[in-house]
Design a protein around this motif. Structure first.
Motif, PDB file in Angstrom:
ATOM      1  N   GLU A  46     104.808  59.698  51.387  1.00 56.94           N
ATOM      2  CA  GLU A  46     104.235  60.796  52.166  1.00 56.94           C
ATOM      3  C   GLU A  46     102.818  61.116  51.684  1.00 56.94           C
ATOM      4  O   GLU A  46     101.912  61.344  52.484  1.00 56.94           O
ATOM      5  CB  GLU A  46     105.118  62.043  52.057  1.00 56.94           C
ATOM      6  CG  GLU A  46     106.440  61.943  52.797  1.00 56.94           C
ATOM      7  CD  GLU A  46     106.260  61.765  54.289  1.00 56.94           C
ATOM      8  OE1 GLU A  46     105.257  62.271  54.842  1.00 56.94           O
ATOM      9  OE2 GLU A  46     107.120  61.114  54.911  1.00 56.94           O
ATOM     10  N   ARG A  47     102.619  61.082  50.364  1.00 61.57           N
ATOM     11  CA  ARG A  47     101.284  61.312  49.821  1.00 61.57           C
ATOM     12  C   ARG A  47     100.329  60.187  50.236  1.00 61.57           C
ATOM     13  O   ARG A  47      99.144  60.443  50.516  1.00 61.57           O
ATOM     14  CB  ARG A  47     101.363  61.391  48.293  1.00 61.57           C
ATOM     15  CG  ARG A  47     101.882  62.700  47.773  1.00 61.57           C
ATOM     16  CD  ARG A  47     100.785  63.768  47.801  1.00 61.57           C
ATOM     17  NE  ARG A  47      99.660  63.374  46.959  1.00 61.57           N
ATOM     18  CZ  ARG A  47      98.427  63.157  47.406  1.00 61.57           C
ATOM     19  NH1 ARG A  47      98.126  63.311  48.682  1.00 61.57           N
ATOM     20  NH2 ARG A  47      97.461  62.790  46.563  1.00 61.57           N
ATOM     21  N   TRP A  48     100.831  58.965  50.297  1.00 62.52           N
ATOM     22  CA  TRP A  48     100.025  57.832  50.749  1.00 62.52           C
ATOM     23  C   TRP A  48      99.540  58.094  52.179  1.00 62.52           C
ATOM     24  O   TRP A  48      98.350  57.935  52.488  1.00 62.52           O
ATOM     25  CB  TRP A  48     100.874  56.574  50.661  1.00 62.52           C
ATOM     26  CG  TRP A  48     100.197  55.292  51.025  1.00 62.52           C
ATOM     27  CD1 TRP A  48      98.942  55.124  51.547  1.00 62.52           C
ATOM     28  CD2 TRP A  48     100.757  53.979  50.878  1.00 62.52           C
ATOM     29  NE1 TRP A  48      98.692  53.781  51.751  1.00 62.52           N
ATOM     30  CE2 TRP A  48      99.779  53.062  51.345  1.00 62.52           C
ATOM     31  CE3 TRP A  48     101.971  53.494  50.401  1.00 62.52           C
ATOM     32  CZ2 TRP A  48     100.009  51.685  51.345  1.00 62.52           C
ATOM     33  CZ3 TRP A  48     102.191  52.129  50.401  1.00 62.52           C
ATOM     34  CH2 TRP A  48     101.224  51.243  50.862  1.00 62.52           C
ATOM     35  N   ALA A  49     100.458  58.509  53.046  1.00 62.74           N
ATOM     36  CA  ALA A  49     100.089  58.800  54.434  1.00 62.74           C
ATOM     37  C   ALA A  49      99.154  60.005  54.513  1.00 62.74           C
ATOM     38  O   ALA A  49      98.242  60.041  55.348  1.00 62.74           O
ATOM     39  CB  ALA A  49     101.346  59.036  55.264  1.00 62.74           C
ATOM     40  N   ASP A  50      99.363  60.998  53.644  1.00 61.09           N
ATOM     41  CA  ASP A  50      98.468  62.168  53.619  1.00 61.09           C
ATOM     42  C   ASP A  50      97.033  61.746  53.297  1.00 61.09           C
ATOM     43  O   ASP A  50      96.079  62.199  53.943  1.00 61.09           O
ATOM     44  CB  ASP A  50      98.944  63.179  52.570  1.00 61.09           C
ATOM     45  CG  ASP A  50     100.262  63.829  52.938  1.00 61.09           C
ATOM     46  OD1 ASP A  50     100.662  63.749  54.108  1.00 61.09           O
ATOM     47  OD2 ASP A  50     100.884  64.420  52.032  1.00 61.09           O
ATOM     48  N   GLU A  51      96.879  60.906  52.281  1.00 57.80           N
ATOM     49  CA  GLU A  51      95.546  60.476  51.877  1.00 57.80           C
ATOM     50  C   GLU A  51      94.880  59.631  52.956  1.00 57.80           C
ATOM     51  O   GLU A  51      93.671  59.750  53.182  1.00 57.80           O
ATOM     52  CB  GLU A  51      95.624  59.686  50.560  1.00 57.80           C
ATOM     53  CG  GLU A  51      95.997  60.521  49.345  1.00 57.80           C
ATOM     54  CD  GLU A  51      94.905  61.523  48.974  1.00 57.80           C
ATOM     55  OE1 GLU A  51      93.715  61.290  49.309  1.00 57.80           O
ATOM     56  OE2 GLU A  51      95.240  62.536  48.342  1.00 57.80           O
ATOM     57  N   ILE A  95     100.684  56.736  61.639  1.00 56.48           N
ATOM     58  CA  ILE A  95     100.271  55.340  61.704  1.00 56.48           C
ATOM     59  C   ILE A  95     100.182  54.745  60.306  1.00 56.48           C
ATOM     60  O   ILE A  95     100.456  53.549  60.092  1.00 56.48           O
ATOM     61  CB  ILE A  95      98.933  55.217  62.463  1.00 56.48           C
ATOM     62  CG1 ILE A  95      99.160  55.505  63.949  1.00 56.48           C
ATOM     63  CG2 ILE A  95      98.327  53.830  62.281  1.00 56.48           C
ATOM     64  CD1 ILE A  95      97.901  55.555  64.774  1.00 56.48           C
ATOM     65  N   ALA A  96      99.810  55.574  59.317  1.00 59.04           N
ATOM     66  CA  ALA A  96      99.780  55.096  57.933  1.00 59.04           C
ATOM     67  C   ALA A  96     101.171  54.675  57.472  1.00 59.04           C
ATOM     68  O   ALA A  96     101.312  53.712  56.707  1.00 59.04           O
ATOM     69  CB  ALA A  96      99.224  56.184  57.019  1.00 59.04           C
ATOM     70  N   HIS A  97     102.195  55.388  57.914  1.00 59.87           N
ATOM     71  CA  HIS A  97     103.563  54.978  57.582  1.00 59.87           C
ATOM     72  C   HIS A  97     103.861  53.590  58.147  1.00 59.87           C
ATOM     73  O   HIS A  97     104.513  52.764  57.490  1.00 59.87           O
ATOM     74  CB  HIS A  97     104.571  55.988  58.140  1.00 59.87           C
ATOM     75  CG  HIS A  97     104.692  57.246  57.342  1.00 59.87           C
ATOM     76  ND1 HIS A  97     104.818  57.247  55.972  1.00 59.87           N
ATOM     77  CD2 HIS A  97     104.722  58.554  57.728  1.00 59.87           C
ATOM     78  CE1 HIS A  97     104.921  58.503  55.538  1.00 59.87           C
ATOM     79  NE2 HIS A  97     104.854  59.310  56.578  1.00 59.87           N
ATOM     80  N   LEU A  98     103.403  53.343  59.375  1.00 58.59           N
ATOM     81  CA  LEU A  98     103.666  52.049  59.996  1.00 58.59           C
ATOM     82  C   LEU A  98     102.896  50.926  59.304  1.00 58.59           C
ATOM     83  O   LEU A  98     103.475  49.895  58.949  1.00 58.59           O
ATOM     84  CB  LEU A  98     103.281  52.094  61.482  1.00 58.59           C
ATOM     85  CG  LEU A  98     104.115  52.978  62.400  1.00 58.59           C
ATOM     86  CD1 LEU A  98     103.612  52.863  63.832  1.00 58.59           C
ATOM     87  CD2 LEU A  98     105.585  52.613  62.333  1.00 58.59           C
ATOM     88  N   SER A  99     101.597  51.120  59.127  1.00 55.37           N
ATOM     89  CA  SER A  99     100.773  50.066  58.544  1.00 55.37           C
ATOM     90  C   SER A  99     101.142  49.787  57.089  1.00 55.37           C
ATOM     91  O   SER A  99     101.004  48.659  56.605  1.00 55.37           O
ATOM     92  CB  SER A  99      99.289  50.435  58.646  1.00 55.37           C
ATOM     93  OG  SER A  99      99.017  51.623  57.916  1.00 55.37           O
ATOM     94  N   GLY A 100     101.635  50.797  56.381  1.00 61.09           N
ATOM     95  CA  GLY A 100     102.042  50.619  54.996  1.00 61.09           C
ATOM     96  C   GLY A 100     103.447  50.074  54.831  1.00 61.09           C
ATOM     97  O   GLY A 100     103.891  49.850  53.701  1.00 61.09           O
ATOM     98  N   ARG A 101     104.158  49.879  55.950  1.00 56.36           N
ATOM     99  CA  ARG A 101     105.554  49.402  55.913  1.00 56.36           C
ATOM    100  C   ARG A 101     106.412  50.272  54.998  1.00 56.36           C
ATOM    101  O   ARG A 101     107.234  49.772  54.225  1.00 56.36           O
ATOM    102  CB  ARG A 101     105.608  47.938  55.444  1.00 56.36           C
ATOM    103  CG  ARG A 101     104.813  46.962  56.286  1.00 56.36           C
ATOM    104  CD  ARG A 101     105.417  46.790  57.659  1.00 56.36           C
ATOM    105  NE  ARG A 101     104.829  45.674  58.381  1.00 56.36           N
ATOM    106  CZ  ARG A 101     103.759  45.762  59.166  1.00 56.36           C
ATOM    107  NH1 ARG A 101     103.154  46.940  59.324  1.00 56.36           N
ATOM    108  NH2 ARG A 101     103.291  44.711  59.797  1.00 56.36           N
ATOM    109  N   HIS A 102     106.228  51.568  55.113  1.00 59.13           N
ATOM    110  CA  HIS A 102     106.946  52.475  54.228  1.00 59.13           C
ATOM    111  C   HIS A 102     108.452  52.428  54.451  1.00 59.13           C
ATOM    112  O   HIS A 102     109.229  52.689  53.525  1.00 59.13           O
ATOM    113  CB  HIS A 102     106.421  53.901  54.412  1.00 59.13           C
ATOM    114  CG  HIS A 102     104.989  54.054  54.001  1.00 59.13           C
ATOM    115  ND1 HIS A 102     104.246  55.188  54.252  1.00 59.13           N
ATOM    116  CD2 HIS A 102     104.153  53.194  53.341  1.00 59.13           C
ATOM    117  CE1 HIS A 102     103.023  55.027  53.779  1.00 59.13           C
ATOM    118  NE2 HIS A 102     102.945  53.833  53.233  1.00 59.13           N
TER     119      HIS A 102
END
Length: 276
Positions: free
Chosen positions: A174-179, A138-145
């Protein structure tokens, strides 16, 4: 040609060398945005001197045409891929963000608008580990990665010197989504364990890529190690330095267009004689 005329060509190479350190030392969210802005800005800035030189040099004209064509083709391809992924995401089972597909393989990924998880993946994780997985995707989606990665792919197609920034941005996102996942469950150790477990179970990261037996660890061990350490600190100095590269290139490149010293040389030289 003045020394500053070479900066729009040299700076992208310097940025490419700095991409991995920026991705590892800056906070992941900051690193992702810095790398994206840097790649896009440098790709545009490097076209300006090529355009200026193309007015009187065939080789420069060919390079300029190749850069513009490469960027245009990549932009079209990325746009088409994103539209296709978004359309396919709507056809996946389920009405919400989460789409569960019947597949024994260990697989999970995000596409524009949806998170796709296989039944094999759900079976391999317990409830707490599934929370980490969902939060990560979900972090990938919300961050528009997917958009950030598309921008860097287009930039590197226009200027191949920026190619290393693609891998650096992939790691940073990927690190952004990990955090984000670690913050969502409140347990950095659990998040690190899930990342390692999924990588081993899926079989998508062979030993060479994971850095086993090498002096430079691959992305998965580096991500796990980062989560086992303290949360990332702000990197204001590195951020300013990175954006300073962009500013340096951006301020220098336009000078070439109107600078008579860099104008194309004509084959006819007119010498004004004394008036009579």
């Amino acid at each position: 040609m003045d020394l500053d005329a070479y900066l729009p060509f040299v700076v992208p190479a310097v940025a490419a060398l700095a991409a991995r350190p920026l991705a590892e030392r800056l906070p992941p969210r900051t690193a992702s945005w810095v790398l994206t802005v840097l790649a896009a800005g440098l790709a545009i800035a490097s076209l300006v001197p090529l355009f200026a030189l193309a007015r009187g040099d065939l080789f420069a004209a060919l390079l300029f045409a190749a850069a513009v064509a490469g960027g245009a083709v990549a932009a079209y391809g990325q746009g088409r891929a994103l539209r296709t992924a978004r359309r396919q995401a709507r056809d996946l089972p389920g009405d919400g963000v989460l789409a569960v597909v019947a597949d024994d393989r260990i697989d999970a990924y995000s596409v524009p608008g949806r998170v796709v998880v296989s039944t094999g993946m759900l079976g391999a994780l317990d409830a707490g580990e599934q929370r980490v997985l969902f939060a990560h995707e979900i972090a990938h989606l919300s961050g528009r990665h997917h958009l950030l990665r598309a921008v860097v792919r287009v930039a590197s197609a226009a200027n191949p010197l920026l190619w290393p920034m693609r891998r650096a941005l992939w790691y940073a996102t990927e690190r952004w989504a990990d955090e984000r996942a670690a913050a969502a469950v409140g347990d950095r150790v659990m998040a690190a364990r899930v990342i390692g477990k999924v990588a081993l179970a899926s079989g998508t990261a062979p030993s060479v890529r994971m850095g086993i037996g090498t002096t430079r660890p691959g992305p998965v061990p580096r991500r796990v190690a980062a989560l086992l350490g303290p949360p990332p600190r702000r990197g204001a100095v590195l951020t300013v330095a990175a954006l300073g590269l962009l500013l340096c290139s951006g301020l220098t490149a336009p000078d070439l267009v109107g600078d008579p010293h860099h104008a194309p040389v004509s084959g006819i030289v007119v010498v004004a004689g004394p008036r009579r």
